[in-house]
Design a protein around this motif. Structure first.
Motif, PDB file in Angstrom:
ATOM      1  N   SER A 134      -1.464 -17.068   0.252  1.00 40.10           N
ATOM      2  CA  SER A 134      -2.345 -16.223   1.063  1.00 40.10           C
ATOM      3  C   SER A 134      -2.340 -16.666   2.525  1.00 40.10           C
ATOM      4  O   SER A 134      -2.293 -15.836   3.444  1.00 40.10           O
ATOM      5  CB  SER A 134      -3.766 -16.261   0.507  1.00 40.10           C
ATOM      6  N   TYR A 148     -10.769 -10.287   6.868  1.00 38.82           N
ATOM      7  CA  TYR A 148     -11.325  -9.719   5.635  1.00 38.82           C
ATOM      8  C   TYR A 148     -10.311  -8.812   4.937  1.00 38.82           C
ATOM      9  O   TYR A 148     -10.000  -8.987   3.761  1.00 38.82           O
ATOM     10  CB  TYR A 148     -12.617  -8.943   5.905  1.00 38.82           C
ATOM     11  N   ALA A 152      -8.954 -12.245   2.986  1.00 41.42           N
ATOM     12  CA  ALA A 152     -10.058 -12.536   2.077  1.00 41.42           C
ATOM     13  C   ALA A 152     -10.233 -11.478   0.997  1.00 41.42           C
ATOM     14  O   ALA A 152     -10.700 -11.779  -0.103  1.00 41.42           O
ATOM     15  CB  ALA A 152     -11.361 -12.688   2.867  1.00 41.42           C
ATOM     16  N   TYR A 155      -7.119 -12.397  -1.658  1.00 39.46           N
ATOM     17  CA  TYR A 155      -7.019 -13.695  -2.330  1.00 39.46           C
ATOM     18  C   TYR A 155      -7.759 -13.746  -3.678  1.00 39.46           C
ATOM     19  O   TYR A 155      -7.151 -14.068  -4.719  1.00 39.46           O
ATOM     20  CB  TYR A 155      -7.494 -14.797  -1.381  1.00 39.46           C
ATOM     21  N   SER A 256     -14.676 -12.800  -1.598  1.00 40.25           N
ATOM     22  CA  SER A 256     -14.126 -12.327  -0.326  1.00 40.25           C
ATOM     23  C   SER A 256     -15.216 -12.282   0.741  1.00 40.25           C
ATOM     24  O   SER A 256     -14.979 -12.618   1.908  1.00 40.25           O
ATOM     25  CB  SER A 256     -13.471 -10.957  -0.503  1.00 40.25           C
ATOM     26  N   LEU A 259     -15.956 -16.053   1.773  1.00 44.53           N
ATOM     27  CA  LEU A 259     -14.898 -16.648   2.592  1.00 44.53           C
ATOM     28  C   LEU A 259     -14.887 -16.071   4.002  1.00 44.53           C
ATOM     29  O   LEU A 259     -14.773 -16.804   4.987  1.00 44.53           O
ATOM     30  CB  LEU A 259     -13.537 -16.439   1.932  1.00 44.53           C
ATOM     31  N   SER A 260     -15.015 -14.753   4.117  1.00 47.64           N
ATOM     32  CA  SER A 260     -14.975 -14.151   5.450  1.00 47.64           C
ATOM     33  C   SER A 260     -16.244 -14.467   6.232  1.00 47.64           C
ATOM     34  O   SER A 260     -16.185 -14.823   7.418  1.00 47.64           O
ATOM     35  CB  SER A 260     -14.733 -12.639   5.359  1.00 47.64           C
ATOM     36  N   MET A 370     -12.700 -21.065  -3.716  1.00 42.75           N
ATOM     37  CA  MET A 370     -13.060 -21.124  -2.304  1.00 42.75           C
ATOM     38  C   MET A 370     -12.695 -22.470  -1.681  1.00 42.75           C
ATOM     39  O   MET A 370     -12.239 -22.525  -0.539  1.00 42.75           O
ATOM     40  CB  MET A 370     -14.556 -20.815  -2.143  1.00 42.75           C
TER      41      MET A 370
END
Length: 412
Positions: A134, A148, A152, A155, A256, A259-260, A370
């Motif tokens: 990724s 994003y 994100a 992934y 997602s 993470l973003s 994560m």
């Protein structure tokens, strides 16, 4: 404290797409009316629970506060559409997060062992490869991307497809379905679909997966669900499809979003990013702080099975309660400097994964995912800065950023 405009703001998707507005709203409630009777036009009334301590008090008493029959915030009109579409059923899916005991325990047992640390550790090397790939693909874009949409969003989907044994070519279709499913009231994300359309698309996709696994079972999670039994009988098609939908959707958008939103927090707090680059051993703690900070699950509902008193308010049997997780995770009485992003915050008793028997089934897997991604990203990317305005999804249920344009340089 009865205020129609305040009540309307609690249910308005736009509130959750404007973080300042969201935080002001819930800060006011925590201070002035933490157990707030809410009667927004077009919705059945409910109590809004905004304090960390109260959310935990309710979550730990799963016999007094149950999931059924109201599990999420829907307007009266939409509830009617759901019953019409589902031949009288009040829910589009019936997964373990919508069940109460004894069914909850029976259905959770189907996959419980699979999500335990011992089993997840067998996947860590393969998840690390997905994280590396990724970041490779991000770097191949040059020096800018929409984190994003380009990174994100993909992934966690690839990890879900790994554990369910779904071929790569189905990725774009699943991504579109998931984004529509969690689009809330955000027309840009839904792109003409609504929750009912997206749910049926999910169900139809996984019906084919279940049929194939029953014919040719393998060692993946999709096969475990497709061939599962409860009380000596195969689980029904509705429960089978619901199980798949819950795992695929909850395991995607929550990660997602975290993470973003977590990366945005690091960009906005460069000292915290330096802290992680200098000491990668802090990344697990930072992931917990990202979950608290983003709170990708905005709410779940509970229904009181008996009369109960909370902060002097009488909650009657049959009353519904909205547990406001973003509010609980910014509670001044539970966290020191709750509006500061502290990468190595400890203790960090957030409720971003829920609490009690209904805590997220896949929370250990989510943390492994994560952590693996942030280790890979921070070890290979040097400067990261905004390349445009971020935007948040307008949804009152599950979600986070829908755009995160960034500019970056690779470490040499």
């Amino acid at each position: 404290m009865q205020d129609t405009s305040l009540d309307q703001a609690i249910v308005d998707h736009e509130t959750y797409g404007a973080l300042d507005r969201q935080h002001i709203l819930f800060s006011t409630l925590r201070k002035e009316d933490p157990v707030h009777w809410t009667e927004p036009p077009g919705f059945r009334p409910f109590w809004t629970i905004s304090k960390h301590q109260d959310v935990i008090e309710i979550e730990r008493q799963n016999e007094k506060f149950i999931n059924a029959p109201r599990t999420k915030l829907l307007s009266i009109d939409f509830e009617t559409k759901v019953r019409d579409a589902m031949a009288g059923r009040p829910m589009l899916v019936r997964a373990i997060n919508q069940m109460d005991n004894p069914d909850h325990a029976k259905y959770k047992k189907i996959t419980h062992a699979w999500f335990q640390p011992r089993e997840v550790r067998h996947l860590e090397d393969r998840i690390a490869v997905i994280a590396r790939t990724s970041v490779d693909q991000m770097l191949e874009k040059g020096t800018e991307c929409d984190f994003y949409k380009d990174v994100a969003g993909w992934y966690p989907l690839r990890v879900i497809m790994l554990i369910l044994g779904i071929p790569d070519e189905h990725g774009p279709r699943l991504l579109d379905i998931t984004r529509a499913y969690f689009g809330g009231g955000d027309a840009e994300v839904q792109r003409g679909n609504d929750l009912i359309d997206a749910t049926f698309a999910y169900v139809n996709f996984f019906k084919e997966v279940a049929r194939e696994r029953r014919r040719n079972p393998t060692d993946d999670l999709a096969s475990i669900i497709a061939t599962a039994e409860v009380d000596g009988e195969p689980i029904g098609e509705f429960e089978t499809s619901s199980y798949y939908v819950a795992l695929a959707s909850a395991g995607h958008d929550t990660i997602s979003a975290t993470l973003s939103g977590g990366l945005l927090a690091l960009i906005e707090n460069p000292g915290e990013m330096r802290k992680l680059k200098q000491n990668p051993d802090l990344i697990p703690a930072a992931v917990e702080e990202m979950v608290r900070w983003v709170s990708p699950v905005k709410h779940f509902f509970r229904t009181a099975t008996e009369t109960y008193t909370l902060r002097g308010k009488t909650i009657k049997q049959g009353d519904h309660l909205l547990l406001a997780y973003p509010s609980a995770n910014r509670d001044e009485d539970a966290f020191e400097s709750p509006f500061a992003f502290v990468a190595d915050r400890t203790p960090n008793r957030h409720v971003g994964f829920g609490f009690g028997i209904h805590a997220c089934l896949g929370l250990y897997l989510a943390k492994v995912e994560m952590i693996a991604f942030m280790r890979e990203l921070l070890s290979r990317v040097d400067g990261i800065e905004l390349a445009g305005e971020p935007a948040w999804t307008e949804t009152s249920f599950v979600g986070g950023l829908k755009r995160l344009p960034i500019r970056f340089s690779r470490l040499h």
